[in-house]
Design a protein around this motif. Structure first.
Motif, PDB file in Angstrom:
ATOM      1  N   PRO A 256       0.780  -1.206  -0.084  1.00 44.95           N
ATOM      2  CA  PRO A 256       0.077  -0.003   0.071  1.00 44.95           C
ATOM      3  C   PRO A 256       0.794   1.462  -0.051  1.00 44.95           C
ATOM      4  CG  PRO A 256      -0.927  -1.614   1.482  1.00 44.95           C
ATOM      5  CD  PRO A 256       0.479  -2.108   1.102  1.00 44.95           C
ATOM      6  N   MET A 257       1.839   1.247   0.687  1.00 43.18           N
ATOM      7  CA  MET A 257       2.768   2.461   0.637  1.00 43.18           C
ATOM      8  C   MET A 257       3.370   2.786  -0.775  1.00 43.18           C
ATOM      9  SD  MET A 257       4.962   2.535   4.419  1.00 43.18           S
ATOM     10  CE  MET A 257       5.683   4.004   3.842  1.00 43.18           C
ATOM     11  N   ALA A 258       3.917   1.535  -1.221  1.00 40.51           N
ATOM     12  CA  ALA A 258       4.539   1.823  -2.689  1.00 40.51           C
ATOM     13  C   ALA A 258       3.462   2.365  -3.612  1.00 40.51           C
ATOM     14  CB  ALA A 258       5.156   0.582  -2.920  1.00 40.51           C
ATOM     15  N   ASP A 259       2.486   1.712  -3.461  1.00 37.71           N
ATOM     16  CA  ASP A 259       1.269   2.122  -4.381  1.00 37.71           C
ATOM     17  C   ASP A 259       0.837   3.797  -4.148  1.00 37.71           C
ATOM     18  OD1 ASP A 259       1.274  -0.104  -5.611  1.00 37.71           O
ATOM     19  OD2 ASP A 259      -0.458  -1.052  -4.847  1.00 37.71           O
ATOM     20  N   GLN A 260       0.786   4.032  -2.972  1.00 35.30           N
ATOM     21  CA  GLN A 260       0.520   5.392  -2.655  1.00 35.30           C
ATOM     22  C   GLN A 260       1.693   6.194  -3.254  1.00 35.30           C
ATOM     23  OE1 GLN A 260       0.091   6.185   1.356  1.00 35.30           O
ATOM     24  NE2 GLN A 260      -0.445   8.345   1.095  1.00 35.30           N
ATOM     25  N   HIS A 261       2.683   5.589  -3.223  1.00 28.85           N
ATOM     26  CA  HIS A 261       4.022   6.797  -3.833  1.00 28.85           C
ATOM     27  C   HIS A 261       3.813   6.646  -5.220  1.00 28.85           C
ATOM     28  CE1 HIS A 261       7.917   8.332  -3.752  1.00 28.85           C
ATOM     29  NE2 HIS A 261       8.369   7.784  -4.533  1.00 28.85           N
ATOM     30  N   GLN A 262       3.332   5.524  -5.798  1.00 23.05           N
ATOM     31  CA  GLN A 262       3.274   5.637  -7.300  1.00 23.05           C
ATOM     32  C   GLN A 262       2.137   6.492  -7.779  1.00 23.05           C
ATOM     33  OE1 GLN A 262       5.991   4.707  -9.284  1.00 23.05           O
ATOM     34  NE2 GLN A 262       5.509   2.677  -9.731  1.00 23.05           N
ATOM     35  N   ALA A 263       0.977   6.630  -7.073  1.00 25.81           N
ATOM     36  CA  ALA A 263      -0.251   6.961  -7.211  1.00 25.81           C
ATOM     37  C   ALA A 263      -0.197   8.591  -7.689  1.00 25.81           C
ATOM     38  CB  ALA A 263      -1.274   6.895  -6.047  1.00 25.81           C
TER      39      ALA A 263
END
Length: 281
Positions: A256-263
């Motif tokens: 979730p943290m990585a996806d939030q960063h990519q978002a």
């Protein structure tokens, strides 16, 4: 500032910190009474707090980054020197060492100096504000240490107990080796993509169908160690707990943290819908 910006001096400083942390852990382990796994836990936590202190000194939580891959090798090697090795113990030490050396090498490649901190820690700092010291100690340092302790403990028990080799260990060992290769290849593909200064999302190689193939490799690595250890120990299925906790860490925190960063990038929702989080086929 010059110290923080000097990459090679940073390597030297972190090396000295980790050598001192390992020495502290060994001294505590030998001095404490009780079961070996309890003494190991206390020594491991103490070494982590020691590293944490220097992350505060240098105002950089990434001082802790190599602990994840160095800790298991140091622990297993220490028990091997103390208790000797059966074929099962030697196989597990070899597999974990291959994984750890590879992952530590990846950290070395991406380490730019003590002035560079992982974006995840910076994000946590911004979100937690005044509570960041608590988040730093427990969330960034102690929780990962406890999880790596849990995934390493089955192999420690194999070495400490002198468990004999079983051919049933082989599938787990092969799974761990394949996971290490998977993680290594995905990291290389990611470095190649970044070094080319390409924009957008990496969608080639192992990243064609998976947003996090490197995380998948990390997850499978410890399931393999758990299964191989359980086979050598003729049971003790509770040793799967470490692999479960490690999987939960990636599913509910890291991904979730990585996806939030990519978002932050344009087109992320389409990319996410078309690309599975972990599946590579």
């Amino acid at each position: 500032m010059k110290v923080r910006e000097n990459r090679w001096l940073g390597f030297l400083i972190i090396g000295l910190i980790y050598a001192a942390a390992a020495a502290l852990g060994v001294v505590l382990y030998r001095a404490l009474p009780g079961a070996y796994f309890v003494r190991l836990l206390v020594a491991d936590v103490a070494a982590t707090v020691f590293v944490f202190a220097f992350s505060v000194v240098f105002r950089n939580a990434s001082v802790y980054d190599p602990y994840w891959s160095v800790q298991p090798i140091v622990i297993l090697a220490a028990f091997a020197c103390k208790d000797g090795l059966t074929a099962a113990g030697a196989a597990l030490l070899t597999v974990v060492s291959i994984w750890g050396v590879r992952l530590t090498g990846n950290w070395v490649y991406t380490f730019y100096g003590l002035d560079h901190q992982d974006w995840r820690y910076t994000m946590l700092h911004q979100k937690s504000g005044a509570f960041y010291p608590v988040v730093n100690l427990f969330g960034i340092h102690l929780v990962p240490t406890l999880i790596v302790y849990a995934v390493t403990l089955p192999a420690v028990c194999v070495i400490e107990s002198g468990a004999a080799w079983s051919w049933l260990c082989l599938p787990g060992l092969l799974l761990s080796l394949c996971a290490t290769v998977l993680q290594g290849v995905s990291d290389l593909q990611l470095h190649r993509f970044r070094n080319a200064h390409r924009k957008g999302f990496i969608r080639e190689g192992l990243w064609t169908h998976s947003r996090h193939p490197n995380y998948l490799g990390e997850i499978l690595m410890w399931w393999g160690v758990a299964f191989a250890s359980i086979a050598a120990l003729r049971g003790r299925w509770y040793f799967l707990a470490g692999a479960v906790l490690n999987t939960a860490l990636f599913l509910f925190i890291s991904i979730p943290m990585a996806d939030q960063h990519q978002a932050r990038k344009e087109g992320f929702e389409t990319y996410k819908a078309e690309t599975h989080a972990l599946r590579i086929f």
